[in-house]
Design an enzyme around this catalytic site. Structure first.
Site: not given
Length: 960
Positions: A267, A309
């Site tokens: 990340d 998404h």
């Protein structure tokens, strides 16, 4: 109610009662049946409601209950009800500091009791419900705040936004509905500007993940991952991409069935969990951005949860491609933990969340068919899906690739902190926690014809999509460079290799026979020869004038230094012409630009040869540099499988030309007029023009277009004059875009720094070439013939550099590839410059001493040759570096490399003679050597920070 409708209603109620009887004592244990009952209840409600009741009871008044709950939340009314006992309105008022019997309080409570958020036990007497108790939890309370405060304004703005934009699906968070509603700030920019809002969202996300089932509860990770991992000690078992604090891996590491294998969490820096804590649990933390190539190659599994998404399809394809390019076919799996909506009759929750994703982030919750289409467009295919918590159907089988196994698990999960990017093409990076979602786990494989078997109808479910096999992508990354060793990609049979069977071709040729990379070797070599001949001309013709300065000055009645101004102007225009030619080529095509520029170059060459008077000579001389420089404006050629060797040949033609011109001119003017060298140059230019007409072809091939959309190649003549390219211009850049490409290229710090170094190193070559004849005449008493022989020194040096440089570059590349697991980082190309530096410095210093102290002319020749040898090696290193770093901008890069070379020479040629006369050759050339030594620090900067600069450039400028 009609009898038919009444019977239908009775049957529905009986079916519902049968479902209720099957529920366990704890109704929340059977998620699937409970949700089935909910769907039936909603249908019964709709069947027993009039259209008027539905419009005004649901559509018009739906926001009211959220507003009422939001007011009660901030008024701390729910906290008063927390103990479960009944409380009067006066109790609530006294406890919260509000006025007793506040009229608005009772009116708000009417909405809350009517919607069963609060229970009313008597006149203005209230009691908490399970919903009230849930909202007492800060995490769930922040969920209400998030949807009402952040999402609400965007949803209210959505109808107007879509109407203004022609009801097109939003594709960019920077200009999407949220940014439109919030004064130009997208979601992540708002959270950055107002951290309290971001904290509310993160709090909600953390709460959402609690109590959800682990993906490993359904997906057989032990058999499909742990038992199938390689035996090597450094094998990577699972990479959690965008995993934030690492809660997925922390749970996974507790699994007693897990065997060996590294666990890696990826990340952004401020999103990763505590590195020390993670390390203690056997988890490696790694900084990574979704929109950069995946640095971990050949892991057993890559896992993304609730990420796709958030993004429109074009962004998802890039994320998928970045991961797929690092997978090993037949071994690696890609797990996508995402919601999968049914193709029809989407449940209310899934529909609401999808609309929220559109309003907040221009993302989407995708249907089964949309997932198939998206993955197929990335060369991947779902094979199997398991439904768990939020599905009503069992195992869903999709098309199965015979070379792989696949699986899909659905599970409701959330809570990982992931990467967001807010500017086109994904701009500045922001970090927050992800939206909650229902997730999918399935396997996809490379599918060359993108055929996908139709899946059975299903309803909203949480899934994880396990993807196993990859799409063939350009094997290059901004982090780890090019994968050039075929052994690293041996399992991917679709990767095309060079003739040695070992080297990966970059870029990868298409299947189109019109692709220049697929031309036969003879055609490639003929075109290379034509391009090199045209490239040879500008500097050849330019420095030819260095030998004719003295006879021209005598004929015109001016000084040789004044005649030299025409030569300096010609040199500058060679670089400028290359840049303009590249701009035109991006719109009109390469071949017609070269053809028309060569016509004008031939005409101006004849003009300067036949001119009478200096003014008549000056104008065609300068214009000739501009139009002859077209061929030097591009390093791009059709034979990129041996690009470094071709660059060596191309650069040799550039660097040899300024020495051959003076050499031949020196012999000619001993017996002929000074005009003859320019007439010979005119004849040579005409021959090159004929070669372009006969053998030239369009080498531009847009690899962004599929084969069926490539412009057809019908007529050689029409391509030559530009008619075919004009007809297909709409498939390429617009006029402004074509012009701006070159400007955006030089605006990139890496290109600017690399060419600044090259200018400071190569400028002295042009300056020496343009003025050395004057030094040789005054110091050694050389005539034209002796000066011509003197030019053999740099020619020999260039030939040696071409011969040795080829093996030198290849050897250094092989060593780097061997030490870096088959990868070649562009910055590795710069290492050769350190080997060239001693030749540069020694050559310049000795040249200065030789000219100052009148050492033997052979010493001068050797010193000059050493410097030329070093510049040749540097030229190939700088060119190869920029081509590796910017393969899709090769023309623009080549133009600026050429411009930096000629612009530096143009400047030096103006003052070189006066500089030597003023301070002496030792100081002059010693200073030049010092400049070459100091600017090598730029190379150090590029090798240390070049990769990071290129990653920053991609975010700031995007890809051309």
């Amino acid at each position: 109610m009609s009898p038919t409708r009444r019977l239908s209603l009775i049957r529905s109620i009986k079916t519902l009662l049968a479902e209720v009887k099957k529920l366990p004592d704890d109704i929340f244990e059977d998620q699937l049946r409970r949700q089935s009952i909910q769907q039936r209840l909603i249908r019964l409600k709709h069947d027993t409601s009039t259209p008027f009741e539905r419009v005004f009871g649901e559509l018009c008044f739906q926001p009211h209950q959220s507003a009422a709950a939001r007011i009660a939340l901030e008024g701390k009314w729910f906290e008063v009800l927390a103990n479960g006992n009944p409380h009067t309105a006066q109790d609530i008022a006294l406890a919260t500091g509000a006025e007793p019997e506040l009229p608005s309080q009772a009116r708000i409570m009417m909405v809350l009791t009517a919607t069963d958020i609060v229970e009313e036990r008597g006149y203005r007497t209230y009691c908490a419900t399970p919903v009230t108790q849930l909202l007492l939890d800060p995490g769930w309370a922040n969920g209400l705040r998030h949807f009402f405060d952040q999402c609400g304004p965007s949803l209210i703005n959505l109808p107007g936004y879509l109407e203004r934009n022609g009801y097109k699906v939003p594709q960019d968070v920077a200009t999407g509905p949220f940014a439109d509603a919030w004064g130009g700030r997208n979601t992540w920019a708002l959270y950055e500007a107002e951290p309290a809002r971001g904290a509310i969202f993160n709090s909600f996300m953390t709460k959402w993940k609690e109590g959800t089932r682990k993906w490993t509860d359904t997906y057989p990770a032990n058999t499909r991952l742990c038992e199938a991992i390689d035996d090597s000690a450094d094998a990577v078992l699972l990479v959690d991409i965008g995993g934030g604090s690492g809660h997925v891996l922390k749970e996974f590491v507790k699994d007693p069935t897990r065997r060996t294998g590294r666990l890696i969490l990826q990340d952004l820096p401020n999103a990763l969990g505590d590195a020390k804590e993670l390390e203690e649990q056997g988890i490696e933390a790694m900084v990574y951005n979704l929109f950069t190539p995946q640095p971990i190659k050949g892991a057993k599994a890559y896992y993304l949860r609730g990420i796709l998404h958030d993004w429109p399809d074009r962004a998802c394809r890039e994320i998928l491609s970045n991961t797929a390019a690092s997978m090993r076919k037949g071994y690696s799996k890609l797990l996508l933990d995402e919601m999968v909506l049914p193709d029809a009759n989407v449940p209310l929750k899934g529909a609401f969340l999808d609309l929220s994703m559109m309003a907040l982030e221009t993302g989407a919750e995708r249907t089964s068919r949309q997932w198939h289409d998206l993955l197929a467009s990335a060369g991947l295919r779902i094979e199997k899906i398991w439904a768990t918590e939020y599905g009503l159907e069992g195992l869903t089988s999709l098309s199965i690739n015979r070379n792989s196994e696949s699986s899909v698990v659905r599970q409701a999960t959330s809570g990982s902190t992931i990467t967001r990017i807010s500017q086109k093409p994904f701009g500045e990076v922001k970090t927050v926690s992800p939206q909650p979602g229902f997730h999918a786990l399935g396997t996809c494989t490379m599918d060359t014809n993108h055929h996908v078997e139709k899946a059975p109808r299903s309803i909203a479910r949480s899934t994880s999509i396990e993807v196993e096999a990859l799409k063939t992508e350009l094997p290059q990354t901004y982090d780890d460079g090019y994968i050039l060793d075929a052994a690293q990609l041996a399992s991917n049979a679709s990767i095309k290799l060079a003739h040695d069977g070992q080297t990966v071709l970059i870029p990868q040729p298409s299947e189109d026979p019109d692709d220049p990379l697929n031309w036969c070797q003879s055609k490639k070599h003929i075109i290379l020869a034509v391009v090199c001949a045209c490239t040879f001309l500008p500097d050849y013709g330019s420095v030819t004038g260095a030998i004719t300065l003295i006879p021209q000055a005598a004929e015109y009645g001016i000084t040789p230094d004044e005649v030299n101004h025409s030569q300096s102007g010609n040199q500058f225009m060679v670089g400028a012409g290359g840049v303009v030619a590249v701009m035109f080529s991006a719109y009109f095509g390469r071949l017609p630009v070269l053809f028309w520029f060569m016509i004008v170059a031939t005409a101006t060459a004849a003009g300067q040869a036949g001119a009478h008077g200096f003014n008549g000579f000056f104008v065609p001389r300068v214009l000739n540099g501009f139009f002859a420089g077209a061929a030097q404006g591009s390093l791009s050629g059709p034979d990129t499988d041996e690009i470094r060797r071709k660059i060596n040949i191309w650069q040799a033609s550039v660097i040899l030309s300024p020495y051959l011109g003076p050499l031949l001119a020196s012999f000619m003017i001993t017996r002929l007029s000074w005009r003859w060298p320019f007439w010979i140059y005119t004849i040579e230019t005409g021959i090159c023009l004929l070669a372009v007409i006969i053998w030239g072809d369009e080498t531009f091939y847009d690899r962004h277009l599929p084969e069926e959309k490539q412009p057809p190649r019908r007529s050689h003549l029409l391509r030559l004059v530009g008619v075919e390219q004009w007809r297909s211009r709409h498939s390429r850049n617009g006029v402004l875009e074509a012009m701006m490409r070159a400007l955006r290229t030089i605006a990139r710090p890496v290109v600017l720094l690399a060419n600044f170094y090259y200018m400071c190193t190569f400028a002295w070559v042009v300056g020496i070439n343009a003025t050395l004849a004057l030094f040789l005449t005054s110091l050694y008493g050389f005539g034209p013939k002796q000066t011509g022989f003197f030019f053999f020194a740099p020619i020999v040096a260039t030939i040696l550099a071409e011969a040795i440089g080829h093996y030198l570059h290849d050897t250094l590349a092989r060593l780097y590839i061997r030490r870096h697991q088959g990868r070649l980082e562009p910055e590795a190309r710069l290492t050769v410059i350190y080997l060239a530096l001693p030749f540069l410095l020694t050559g310049l210093v000795v040249l200065g001493f030789a000219l100052e102290r009148k050492w033997h002319y052979m010493v001068t020749a050797v010193a000059w040759g050493m410097y030329v040898f070093g510049t040749m090696v540097v030229s190939v290193g700088i060119s190869a570096y920029q081509l590796d770093a910017y393969p899709m901008e090769s023309g623009e890069v080549g133009a600026w490399i050429n411009f930096s070379r000629t612009a530096g020479g143009f400047i030096v040629a103006y003052f070189q003679v006066r500089w030597v006369a003023k301070v002496g050759a030792e100081v002059c050339f010693g200073t030049q050597a010092a400049v070459c030594a100091v600017v090598v620090l730029v190379v150090v900067v590029l090798q240390v920070w070049g990769r990071r600069l290129r990653r920053w450039e991609e975010k700031r400028f995007g890809k051309l």
